[in-house]
Design a protein around this motif. Structure first.
Motif, PDB file in Angstrom:
ATOM      1  N   ARG A 126     -56.203  56.943  81.334  1.00 21.51           N
ATOM      2  CA  ARG A 126     -56.507  55.615  81.914  1.00 21.51           C
ATOM      3  C   ARG A 126     -57.783  55.647  82.752  1.00 21.51           C
ATOM      4  NH1 ARG A 126     -51.010  54.559  83.045  1.00 21.51           N
ATOM      5  NH2 ARG A 126     -51.411  54.586  85.272  1.00 21.51           N
ATOM      6  N   LEU A 127     -57.974  56.776  83.416  1.00 16.25           N
ATOM      7  CA  LEU A 127     -59.162  56.900  84.273  1.00 16.25           C
ATOM      8  C   LEU A 127     -60.445  56.927  83.450  1.00 16.25           C
ATOM      9  CD1 LEU A 127     -60.016  57.373  87.278  1.00 16.25           C
ATOM     10  CD2 LEU A 127     -59.955  59.820  86.781  1.00 16.25           C
ATOM     11  N   HIS A 128     -60.408  57.653  82.327  1.00 15.69           N
ATOM     12  CA  HIS A 128     -61.660  57.891  81.604  1.00 15.69           C
ATOM     13  C   HIS A 128     -61.800  57.170  80.269  1.00 15.69           C
ATOM     14  CE1 HIS A 128     -62.995  60.906  84.423  1.00 15.69           C
ATOM     15  NE2 HIS A 128     -61.893  61.616  84.266  1.00 15.69           N
ATOM     16  N   ILE A 129     -60.664  56.760  79.646  1.00 15.02           N
ATOM     17  CA  ILE A 129     -60.806  56.231  78.285  1.00 15.02           C
ATOM     18  C   ILE A 129     -60.517  54.725  78.200  1.00 15.02           C
ATOM     19  CG2 ILE A 129     -60.127  56.468  75.868  1.00 15.02           C
ATOM     20  CD1 ILE A 129     -59.479  59.322  76.367  1.00 15.02           C
ATOM     21  N   THR A 130     -59.307  54.342  78.560  1.00 18.15           N
ATOM     22  CA  THR A 130     -58.977  52.919  78.442  1.00 18.15           C
ATOM     23  C   THR A 130     -57.990  52.491  79.524  1.00 18.15           C
ATOM     24  OG1 THR A 130     -57.957  51.248  77.036  1.00 18.15           O
ATOM     25  CG2 THR A 130     -57.223  53.487  76.666  1.00 18.15           C
ATOM     26  N   LYS A 131     -58.148  51.290  79.979  1.00 18.51           N
ATOM     27  CA  LYS A 131     -57.217  50.753  80.989  1.00 18.51           C
ATOM     28  C   LYS A 131     -55.998  50.125  80.288  1.00 18.51           C
ATOM     29  CE  LYS A 131     -59.836  51.293  84.763  1.00 18.51           C
ATOM     30  NZ  LYS A 131     -60.008  52.741  84.796  1.00 18.51           N
ATOM     31  N   ASP A 132     -56.119  49.899  78.992  1.00 18.95           N
ATOM     32  CA  ASP A 132     -55.031  49.299  78.221  1.00 18.95           C
ATOM     33  C   ASP A 132     -53.828  50.254  78.182  1.00 18.95           C
ATOM     34  OD1 ASP A 132     -54.914  47.384  75.256  1.00 18.95           O
ATOM     35  OD2 ASP A 132     -53.340  48.750  75.939  1.00 18.95           O
ATOM     36  N   LYS A 133     -52.722  49.827  78.811  1.00 23.16           N
ATOM     37  CA  LYS A 133     -51.570  50.712  78.997  1.00 23.16           C
ATOM     38  C   LYS A 133     -50.999  51.235  77.676  1.00 23.16           C
ATOM     39  CE  LYS A 133     -49.709  49.338  83.442  1.00 23.16           C
ATOM     40  NZ  LYS A 133     -48.711  48.543  84.129  1.00 23.16           N
ATOM     41  N   LYS A 134     -50.862  50.303  76.710  1.00 22.93           N
ATOM     42  CA  LYS A 134     -50.243  50.677  75.440  1.00 22.93           C
ATOM     43  C   LYS A 134     -51.122  51.687  74.691  1.00 22.93           C
ATOM     44  CE  LYS A 134     -47.941  48.517  71.565  1.00 22.93           C
ATOM     45  NZ  LYS A 134     -48.658  47.985  70.446  1.00 22.93           N
ATOM     46  N   LYS A 135     -52.408  51.346  74.667  1.00 19.66           N
ATOM     47  CA  LYS A 135     -53.367  52.199  73.960  1.00 19.66           C
ATOM     48  C   LYS A 135     -53.422  53.588  74.607  1.00 19.66           C
ATOM     49  CE  LYS A 135     -57.363  50.435  71.571  1.00 19.66           C
ATOM     50  NZ  LYS A 135     -58.565  49.662  71.805  1.00 19.66           N
ATOM     51  N   SER A 136     -53.466  53.602  75.929  1.00 15.08           N
ATOM     52  CA  SER A 136     -53.627  54.892  76.614  1.00 15.08           C
ATOM     53  C   SER A 136     -52.380  55.757  76.406  1.00 15.08           C
ATOM     54  CB  SER A 136     -53.968  54.695  78.092  1.00 15.08           C
ATOM     55  OG  SER A 136     -52.853  54.762  78.892  1.00 15.08           O
ATOM     56  N   LYS A 137     -51.204  55.118  76.354  1.00 13.42           N
ATOM     57  CA  LYS A 137     -49.972  55.885  76.084  1.00 13.42           C
ATOM     58  C   LYS A 137     -50.025  56.489  74.677  1.00 13.42           C
ATOM     59  CE  LYS A 137     -44.971  55.650  76.218  1.00 13.42           C
ATOM     60  NZ  LYS A 137     -43.768  54.863  76.412  1.00 13.42           N
ATOM     61  N   GLU A 138     -50.508  55.678  73.736  1.00  6.59           N
ATOM     62  CA  GLU A 138     -50.627  56.186  72.346  1.00  6.59           C
ATOM     63  C   GLU A 138     -51.556  57.399  72.286  1.00  6.59           C
ATOM     64  OE1 GLU A 138     -51.943  52.975  69.841  1.00  6.59           O
ATOM     65  OE2 GLU A 138     -50.033  51.938  70.146  1.00  6.59           O
ATOM     66  N   ILE A 139     -52.699  57.284  72.983  1.00  4.79           N
ATOM     67  CA  ILE A 139     -53.670  58.400  72.969  1.00  4.79           C
ATOM     68  C   ILE A 139     -53.041  59.649  73.604  1.00  4.79           C
ATOM     69  CG2 ILE A 139     -55.901  59.197  73.892  1.00  4.79           C
ATOM     70  CD1 ILE A 139     -56.845  56.249  73.704  1.00  4.79           C
ATOM     71  N   SER A 140     -52.353  59.459  74.719  1.00  3.50           N
ATOM     72  CA  SER A 140     -51.731  60.600  75.415  1.00  3.50           C
ATOM     73  C   SER A 140     -50.676  61.263  74.533  1.00  3.50           C
ATOM     74  CB  SER A 140     -51.084  60.136  76.724  1.00  3.50           C
ATOM     75  OG  SER A 140     -52.035  59.485  77.516  1.00  3.50           O
ATOM     76  N   MET A 141     -49.866  60.433  73.868  1.00  4.36           N
ATOM     77  CA  MET A 141     -48.816  60.989  73.003  1.00  4.36           C
ATOM     78  C   MET A 141     -49.423  61.717  71.812  1.00  4.36           C
ATOM     79  SD  MET A 141     -45.994  58.020  73.114  1.00  4.36           S
ATOM     80  CE  MET A 141     -44.380  58.633  73.047  1.00  4.36           C
ATOM     81  N   GLU A 142     -50.514  61.185  71.308  1.00  5.49           N
ATOM     82  CA  GLU A 142     -51.171  61.800  70.159  1.00  5.49           C
ATOM     83  C   GLU A 142     -51.654  63.220  70.513  1.00  5.49           C
ATOM     84  OE1 GLU A 142     -51.167  60.886  67.162  1.00  5.49           O
ATOM     85  OE2 GLU A 142     -52.440  62.589  66.568  1.00  5.49           O
ATOM     86  N   VAL A 143     -52.245  63.341  71.704  1.00  4.34           N
ATOM     87  CA  VAL A 143     -52.762  64.657  72.085  1.00  4.34           C
ATOM     88  C   VAL A 143     -51.591  65.613  72.401  1.00  4.34           C
ATOM     89  CG1 VAL A 143     -53.189  64.310  74.562  1.00  4.34           C
ATOM     90  CG2 VAL A 143     -54.680  65.787  73.280  1.00  4.34           C
ATOM     91  N   MET A 144     -50.479  65.058  72.893  1.00  7.71           N
ATOM     92  CA  MET A 144     -49.293  65.912  73.106  1.00  7.71           C
ATOM     93  C   MET A 144     -48.797  66.481  71.769  1.00  7.71           C
ATOM     94  SD  MET A 144     -47.161  63.819  76.042  1.00  7.71           S
ATOM     95  CE  MET A 144     -45.746  64.922  76.205  1.00  7.71           C
ATOM     96  N   ARG A 145     -48.841  65.638  70.738  1.00  2.00           N
ATOM     97  CA  ARG A 145     -48.450  66.130  69.397  1.00  2.00           C
ATOM     98  C   ARG A 145     -49.415  67.223  68.943  1.00  2.00           C
ATOM     99  NH1 ARG A 145     -47.998  60.573  68.334  1.00  2.00           N
ATOM    100  NH2 ARG A 145     -45.840  59.982  68.726  1.00  2.00           N
ATOM    101  N   LYS A 146     -50.711  66.979  69.192  1.00  2.00           N
ATOM    102  CA  LYS A 146     -51.747  67.927  68.744  1.00  2.00           C
ATOM    103  C   LYS A 146     -51.543  69.320  69.323  1.00  2.00           C
ATOM    104  CE  LYS A 146     -56.024  66.127  67.124  1.00  2.00           C
ATOM    105  NZ  LYS A 146     -57.040  65.171  67.468  1.00  2.00           N
TER     106      LYS A 146
END
Ligand SMILES: Nc1ncnc2c1ncn2[C@@H]1O[C@H](COP(=O)(O)OP(=O)(O)OP(=O)(O)O)[C@@H](O)[C@H]1O
Length: 389
Positions: free
Chosen positions: A126-146
């Motif tokens: 959220r700090l560096h990529i997007t303030k959009d809550k839904k989008k940022s959760k998706e990005i975080s989960m994606e990297v957790m999978r990675k």
């Protein structure tokens, strides 16, 4: 700054103002890192590895004062000297965590026990990529999978104490990589893990490095890890780099007595049972009131009396990409430095222009000031009593 480099550290000093006096913990460190490469910064505890890394990130204590230059090729700011930025300002914060990330050896300390893992990874997103809550959760989960965390939907909402050590280190890597940094500083990232998990995490880091095309500055005292992970190695001793080369060259052809000692202290698989491990006698001295002398003098079995205790050798290149700071080395460049310094000493001149940093407070020859209460060693490489039989 060269086009192929992402980082150039030039004459980095870190002085620590203590009540007892000035601790010159980092004393003129120079190195550069190419985009996408892994550099191992190796050395015993207390030689200045962490302070060097923290200086890059601008996160050293207030009393630890850095000097010199740290040039970084930033996306947003172009080529910038990180030390010239306000260490609490917006510019360094736009680099720290986004373009340069760090993972520490203790994931339990890096995560707050009060918040869920997902929440903490998401903070960086959220700090560096997007303030959009839904989008940022998706990005975080994606990297957790990675990073190989299974069942991410459930894991995302769990707290650090619900994660095993290895899984927590994966989560920490996810947090470091979520902003797709160009450079990662990994300070002993696997020390706290058992060996099988350690191997998995190292393998994962290697894969992710390729995916993310990032440079890694790998801090460790473990030469086994260096062999597995690093393209190049810089060996640090008492706040200085004493040898640097390609990793394969360092193992095949170590030149500095300290590097030889470090390599000799690692047991190699396949070596004879009777072969004993070396230990380097003594400890790294405290970098306070250092005399003009090679920092390794007291522990060195190759020291030259009257020279190594009167001047400090500079790093010189002995082969392409291979540098060493030692007077007692048969290579031409080292011999030339030695001749120059010996001539200066014989003429009663300061050898500072030929070698030595010239910043030492105590000009006397190194005799009793061995630091850390050590007695001068006859030989650094003492075979361990009762070694492997
Ligand atoms: N905040 C501080 N205050 C006082 N001294 C410090 C501080 N940080 C580091 N030092 C000292 O500076 C020297 C270098 O420390 P540094 O942490 O960089 O070593 P290191 O090589 O990373 O060791 P380790 O592998 O144990 O982390 C040591 O003598 C250490 O005690």
């Amino acid at each position: 700054m060269s086009e192929e480099n992402i980082l150039e550290v030039k004459d980095l000093h870190v002085d620590i103002h203590m009540t007892e006096g000035l601790l010159t913990a980092v004393r003129g460190v120079n190195f550069e890192m190419k985009k996408g490469e892994t550099l191992g910064l190796v050395g015993e505890s207390g030689c200045g590895k962490s302070l060097t890394c923290k200086a890059i990130l601008g996160i050293n204590d207030k009393k630890c004062v850095p000097g010199g230059q740290i040039l970084f090729d930033s996306e947003g700011l172009g080529k910038v000297d990180l030390l010239s930025l306000d260490q609490k300002g917006q510019e360094i914060r736009s680099i720290r965590g986004k373009e340069i990330s760090m993972i520490f050896q203790e994931p339990m300390v890096a995560f707050s026990p009060m918040y869920t893992i997902g929440n903490q990874i998401n903070e960086a997103t959220r700090l560096h990529i997007t303030k959009d809550k839904k989008k940022s959760k998706e990005i975080s989960m994606e990297v957790m999978r990675k990073v190989g965390i299974a069942n991410v939907e459930k894991r995302y909402n769990q707290y650090p104490h619900e994660f095993s050590g290895g899984m927590l280190q994966r989560a920490l890597i996810a947090m470091a990589l979520v902003c797709n940094p160009k450079m990662l500083i990994a300070d002993e990232p696997t020390t706290a893990l058992d060996v099988t998990i350690q191997a998995q995490i190292l393998e994962l880091m290697k894969e992710l490095q390729k995916d993310f095309n990032m440079a890694i500055l790998f801090i460790t005292h473990d030469l086994g890890v260096v062999a597995k992970m690093c393209d190049r190695v810089a060996v640090m001793y008492l706040g200085k780099i004493v040898e640097s080369a390609d990793a394969s060259e360092i193992y095949a052809n170590p030149q500095h007595p300290y590097t030889r000692g470090l390599i000799g202290s690692v047991h190699k698989i396949g070596s004879a049972k009777e072969e004993r491990l070396f230990s380097i006698e003594g400890t790294v001295p405290l970098a306070m009131n250092l005399p003009k002398a090679c920092g390794f003098y007291d522990r060195c079995d190759a020291r030259i009396e009257g020279l190594c205790n009167r001047a400090e050798p500079e790093l010189v290149e002995i082969a392409p990409g291979h540098k060493i700071a030692c007077f007692n080395c048969p290579h031409e460049a080292c011999k030339a430095q030695r001749t120059k310094v010996e001539a200066a000493l014989a003429a009663g001149k300061s050898p500072d222009e030929s070698a030595g940093n010239g910043k030492d407070k105590n000009p006397s020859a190194r005799t009793e000031t061995s630091g850390a209460g050590k007695s001068p060693a006859k030989s650094i490489f003492k075979k361990k009593e009762g070694g492997r039989k």
